[in-house]
Design a protein around this motif. Structure first.
Motif, short mmCIF file in Angstrom:
data_model
loop_
_atom_site.label_atom_id
_atom_site.label_comp_id
_atom_site.label_asym_id
_atom_site.label_seq_id
_atom_site.Cartn_x
_atom_site.Cartn_y
_atom_site.Cartn_z
N VAL A 68 0.83 -1.20 0.00
CA VAL A 68 0.00 0.00 0.00
C VAL A 68 0.87 1.25 0.00
O VAL A 68 0.59 2.23 -0.71
N GLY A 69 1.95 1.22 0.79
CA GLY A 69 2.88 2.34 0.80
C GLY A 69 3.48 2.57 -0.57
O GLY A 69 3.66 3.72 -1.00
N GLY A 70 3.77 1.48 -1.28
CA GLY A 70 4.29 1.62 -2.63
C GLY A 70 3.29 2.25 -3.59
O GLY A 70 3.64 3.09 -4.41
N ILE A 76 2.33 10.71 -3.57
CA ILE A 76 3.20 11.53 -2.70
C ILE A 76 4.20 12.31 -3.55
O ILE A 76 4.49 13.48 -3.28
N GLY A 77 4.75 11.67 -4.59
CA GLY A 77 5.69 12.36 -5.47
C GLY A 77 5.06 13.56 -6.15
O GLY A 77 5.68 14.64 -6.24
N GLY A 124 6.71 6.90 3.34
CA GLY A 124 6.98 7.47 2.03
C GLY A 124 7.03 8.98 2.03
O GLY A 124 7.58 9.59 1.11
N MET A 125 6.48 9.59 3.08
CA MET A 125 6.46 11.05 3.18
C MET A 125 7.67 11.61 3.90
O MET A 125 7.92 12.83 3.86
N ALA A 357 6.99 3.66 -6.46
CA ALA A 357 5.77 2.85 -6.41
C ALA A 357 6.04 1.44 -6.90
O ALA A 357 5.64 0.44 -6.28
N THR A 358 6.76 1.33 -8.02
CA THR A 358 7.10 0.01 -8.56
C THR A 358 8.06 -0.74 -7.64
O THR A 358 7.87 -1.93 -7.35
#
Length: 416
Positions: A68-70, A76-77, A124-125, A357-358
């Motif tokens: 999910v984070g991915g 986010i980017g 991720g943030m 993400a990937t």
């Protein structure tokens, strides 16, 4: 500046790096990775016992949260490009603390799982993806060097937090430890990220026009899509191999037969990360970012192979941790410098977000898959599978280098 000429051709001298920003981000990266990532594998057995789950199931929750984070990384980017990376990191610190507190309080498995998912979104943030974008925003032409210095500082995260988590686990519950981690994110990371956000205008006023000038990528428009696919694939496979090793390093070494020495052996990983970045700073200027990324992937595969062949031989385990640290250290630099070199600084947040993400979605399956392989087929089979996937990642980076080399040479001829 002509867009068909590599950015490196226009840099007359190494621009000054934002020292205070790099130092502040270095501290927040140590805390961010230490509290949100590295400690999990050590605290996982306590979580499993408390919640009535197996360790395998706990890592399954962790893998789902990484996935999910991915998925959230691309969003986010784009937010970083729109609102500024420092602002996203400030909100991310607050979200990290809230997620840690929610996890510590969780009265049920469902709340625990939701908390871990929220924790990975917050990661991720505040971790490398956001920190690299903040450096690119601050001074694009100094970003490559700034990223190297930042990763040099942040390389101590595992060395500091693996022993801390193991020591705290002897005296406190995992819930109490997470409360302390939440306080650390609130008391240290949040104010520093807020300061970076407020200081951005002051940095822009004191930096030169050359410092603020955008970096132009080496790939022309027609090669960007293919380059994006190759780089995303390569980072995804490398991320899988590395995630499996990092998540399971301490318990895996213990299972192999190293007992309490597992933490000591694993602690070699952090200094090795730092050493690789020092070596890169001193001798790596002649290496292009694609070559650096290929070297990183090769070291990670070599580390897995060494561990698989050495068994309970202590020097072999030490060589594994050191080699893995060397590869991971260079990998962190490549994650920031390779996209900048290939695609430039414009839209950097969105580009690295798609790559992340990937990479994170692929790496998300690693803790669970590797745990299942170890439980059902043994450590040797798990290590072999991991090494094979990593080898495919090496091949993908070689393909990236082959794509970039003729493009860069052609652009250089046009510029001459």
């Amino acid at each position: 500046m002509r867009p068909d000429v590599p950015a490196a051709a226009f840099v007359p001298a190494a621009p000054a790096i934002p020292v205070a920003t790099v130092a502040a981000l270095g501290l927040t990266q140590i805390i961010g990775y230490g509290t949100l990532y590295y400690s999990f594998s050590i605290l996982a057995p306590g979580m499993a016992a408390d919640l009535g789950l197996s360790v395998e199931q706990v890592f399954g929750v962790f893998s789902a949260s990484l996935f999910v984070g991915g998925l959230s990384a691309s969003f986010i980017g784009r937010w970083m490009d729109r609102f500024g990376a420092a602002m996203i990191m400030t909100f991310g610190s607050l979200l990290s603390a809230l997620a840690l507190l929610m996890c510590a309080w969780s009265p049920s498995i469902a709340v625990f799982a939701a908390s871990i998912v929220l924790l990975e979104v917050a990661s991720g943030m505040v971790q490398y993806q956001a920190a690299f974008a903040a450096l690119v925003e601050s001074r694009p032409r100094a970003a490559a060097r700034s990223i190297t210095y930042l990763t040099l500082i942040a390389g101590f995260a595992s060395t500091i937090f693996w022993p801390i988590a193991a020591s705290l686990g002897e005296h406190f519950t995992w819930r109490e430890i997470y409360v302390a981690y939440a306080a650390l994110n609130l008391a240290v990371c949040l104010p520093l990220h807020c300061w970076i956000m407020r200081n951005r205008k002051a940095q822009a006023a004191t930096s030169t026009h050359e410092d603020r000038a955008a970096v132009v990528g080496a790939l022309p428009a027609e090669a960007r899509r293919r380059g994006m696919r190759l780089v995303s694939l390569a980072f995804a496979l490398e991320g899988f191999a590395l995630s499996a090793m990092l998540t399971h390093m301490v318990p895996m070494l213990g299972t192999i037969g190293f007992g309490t020495a597992a933490v000591v052996i694993a602690s070699l990983f952090g200094p090795a990360q730092v050493l690789s970045r020092l070596i890169n700073m001193a001798f790596g200027k002649s290496l292009s970012p694609p070559a650096l990324a290929t070297l990183s992937a090769g070291l990670i595969v070599a580390a897995v192979v060494v561990l698989g062949l050495s068994g309970t031989w202590l020097p072999g385990a030490a060589a594994f941790a050191i080699c893995l640290g060397l590869g991971s250290g260079i990998n962190s630099i490549a994650q920031g410098s390779l996209p900048l070199w290939l695609f430039g600084s414009v839209g950097y947040g969105a580009i690295t977000g798609r790559m992340a993400a990937t990479r994170l979605a692929a790496g998300a399956t690693a803790p669970f898959v590797f745990s299942v392989l170890m439980e059902r087929f043994g450590i040797d089979v798990a290590l072999t599978a991991n090494a094979l996937l990593g080898a495919v990642g090496v091949a993908a980076f070689v393909a990236v280098a082959a794509l970039a080399r003729p493009v860069g040479e052609q652009a250089a001829r046009k510029g001459g």
